[in-house]
Enzyme design. Sequence first.
Site, PDB file in Angstrom:
ATOM      1  N   LYS A 148       0.796  -1.032   0.103  1.00 48.49           N
ATOM      2  CA  LYS A 148       0.016   0.013  -0.036  1.00 48.49           C
ATOM      3  C   LYS A 148       0.818   1.328  -0.080  1.00 48.49           C
ATOM      4  CE  LYS A 148      -1.585   2.775   3.050  1.00 48.49           C
ATOM      5  NZ  LYS A 148      -1.481   4.121   2.035  1.00 48.49           N
ATOM      6  N   SER A 188       5.604   7.915   9.959  1.00 49.89           N
ATOM      7  CA  SER A 188       5.753   8.468  11.336  1.00 49.89           C
ATOM      8  C   SER A 188       5.884   7.619  12.533  1.00 49.89           C
ATOM      9  CB  SER A 188       4.419   9.638  11.508  1.00 49.89           C
ATOM     10  OG  SER A 188       3.432   8.680  11.581  1.00 49.89           O
ATOM     11  N   GLU A 246      10.554   1.957  10.354  1.00 50.08           N
ATOM     12  CA  GLU A 246      11.497   2.862   9.989  1.00 50.08           C
ATOM     13  C   GLU A 246      10.641   4.255  10.117  1.00 50.08           C
ATOM     14  OE1 GLU A 246      14.699   3.477   9.484  1.00 50.08           O
ATOM     15  OE2 GLU A 246      14.053   5.377   8.946  1.00 50.08           O
ATOM     16  N   CYS A 277      13.493  11.796   5.895  1.00 52.51           N
ATOM     17  CA  CYS A 277      13.638  11.210   7.487  1.00 52.51           C
ATOM     18  C   CYS A 277      15.020  11.500   8.070  1.00 52.51           C
ATOM     19  CB  CYS A 277      13.243   9.707   7.848  1.00 52.51           C
ATOM     20  SG  CYS A 277      12.501   8.948   6.654  1.00 52.51           S
ATOM     21  N   GLU A 318      10.300  16.153  15.258  1.00 48.38           N
ATOM     22  CA  GLU A 318      10.198  16.154  13.844  1.00 48.38           C
ATOM     23  C   GLU A 318       9.203  17.153  12.960  1.00 48.38           C
ATOM     24  OE1 GLU A 318       9.304  12.451  11.515  1.00 48.38           O
ATOM     25  OE2 GLU A 318      11.257  12.815  10.593  1.00 48.38           O
TER      26      GLU A 318
HETATM   27  C1  UN1 Z   1      14.754   9.277   3.861  1.00 48.35           C
HETATM   28  O1  UN1 Z   1      15.361  10.087   4.461  1.00 48.35           O
HETATM   29  O2  UN1 Z   1      13.556   9.478   4.115  1.00 48.35           O
HETATM   30  O3  UN1 Z   1      19.848   8.566   2.658  1.00 48.35           O
HETATM   31  C2  UN1 Z   1      15.075   8.482   2.699  1.00 48.35           C
HETATM   32  C3  UN1 Z   1      19.235   9.451   2.007  1.00 48.35           C
HETATM   33  C4  UN1 Z   1      18.400   8.792   0.678  1.00 48.35           C
HETATM   34  C5  UN1 Z   1      17.075   8.147   1.424  1.00 48.35           C
HETATM   35  C6  UN1 Z   1      16.348   8.886   2.490  1.00 48.35           C
HETATM   36  N1  UN1 Z   1      19.212   7.773   0.127  1.00 48.35           N
HETATM   37  O4  UN1 Z   1      19.123  10.635   2.019  1.00 48.35           O
END
Ligand code: UN1
Length: 497
Positions: A176, A230, A251, A285, A386
């Site tokens: 999804k 999140s 994650e 993230c 965040e």
């Molecule tokens: C993310 O931060 O949501 O390391 C993924 C990075 C990318 C992947 C980021 N290769 O900035």
Amino acid sequence: METREYKNLIGGEFVASSTGKTFERRNPADQRDLVGVFQDSGADDVHAAVAAAKAAYPAWKKVPAPRRGEILLKAAELLQARKERYSRDLTREMGKPLFEAGGDIVEAIGMAQYAGSEGRRMHGVTTPSELPNKFQMSMRQPIGVVGMITPWNFPMAIASWKMLPALVCGNTVVIKPGEDASVSTFNLVECLVEAGLPPGVVNIVTGYGPSAGQPLVEHPDVPVVSFTGSTEVGRLVYELGARQIKRVSLEMGGKNPLIVMDDADLDLVLQGVVWAAFGTTGQRCTATSRLIVHRAVASTLVERIVERAQGLRVGNGLHPDTEMGPLVNGEQLERVLSYIEVGKGEGATLRCGGNRLTGGDYDHGFFVQPTVFTGVTPEMRIAREEIFGPVLSVIEVGSLDEALAVANDVAYGLSSSIYTRDINAAYRAMHELEAGIVYINAPTIGAEIHLPFGGVKATGNGHREAGPTMLDVFSEWKSVYVDYSGSLQRAQIDNVE
Ligand code: UN1
């Protein structure tokens, strides 16, 4: 520009949702541009997709791993050939500039090559036995149907991190995708199908978390759930999964620090901070959201960052000169603007930005100025929570010890960075930063797929997708003992004096 209606992909067929409902996705840079219409799926659609994945599983797990890998390698070639078109789709659906969208596709290509070639390795271990005439080895086995819930910010790359290792291990998949960026998942799967992936091995169900995501997490025939998003939603996924003793790979959020010591190369820092704080409009993230800077260099550095931030070309990612695109949707825009108010209310100094961009084409999208706060203290909310937007909080410190303490004093632990020329300081940071990823003299973004990706504390629950560890999420170890002595040999008993 073309608008397509996307149906769910279930058992190799494109089918409309049983709810009869659809939803639209519009370009966040220009709401007049309708990117696609998607199925607003419900539990019945998820159940049909899981049934298709379950039916496809026995045959797929018997396909030899090198052959499964070949399909991924072929998909890598198709992705490469379509990189430009897929980049445009990705920019249109979630807003990041074209050059960054290209990176998203390249990450999926890299993962297809890496996971594809794993089909010819997938090593187990063999060890000597304590007993004579006994042989022992271990091997990986697939687990079954893997449920995947992916985010909109790296819609091609993150889908590939999850899907491709799961497939090479011999699992089947129901995914999804994030409702704000589903097209890229269809594009990735289109390549896999053309490369020879059998029907039902990957199924796509579009829709929203509560109506389509939750039934996937709760389905008893889905033993593994992989989620990126999140911390708030991840916790719910974890709880739901725990009730059925599922494997749940999470994650989640970050509040990534970039430490600058007084001996750092400030030209290098400047480039790194601007890229990692404002690239992808801060919606990674791994984005740098805290600049923890030594007092001795703070004012010079901040002045230069502010100048660069104010000069960034913000606009529609489809324009080749755009450096920073919009936020992904109106909700994110509100969230970022409200955090800016929080920062002001907490007494931080707004050095630049802070507003929605308006006028002309800006009125059709969700644009916000690159924003820098100084005078931030570690207990402020803008230093702890965040934001997921182009907002940088600058915290001044007086020593390496203080910098590391401040860096670690948050709930999250995904990425981190230190700029210094002092090798001892670099090694201390490498060991002491509480994070899954540490960069030395490079910013907090830019992870490569050959190394484990993930974080500690509220960022993750111990799994690491990408890197050699990616197979652990999607496979089960089996240990095999072969006793060819022809007699009963009791381990830990017959061989002990
Ligand atoms: C993310 O931060 O949501 O390391 C993924 C990075 C990318 C992947 C980021 N290769 O900035």
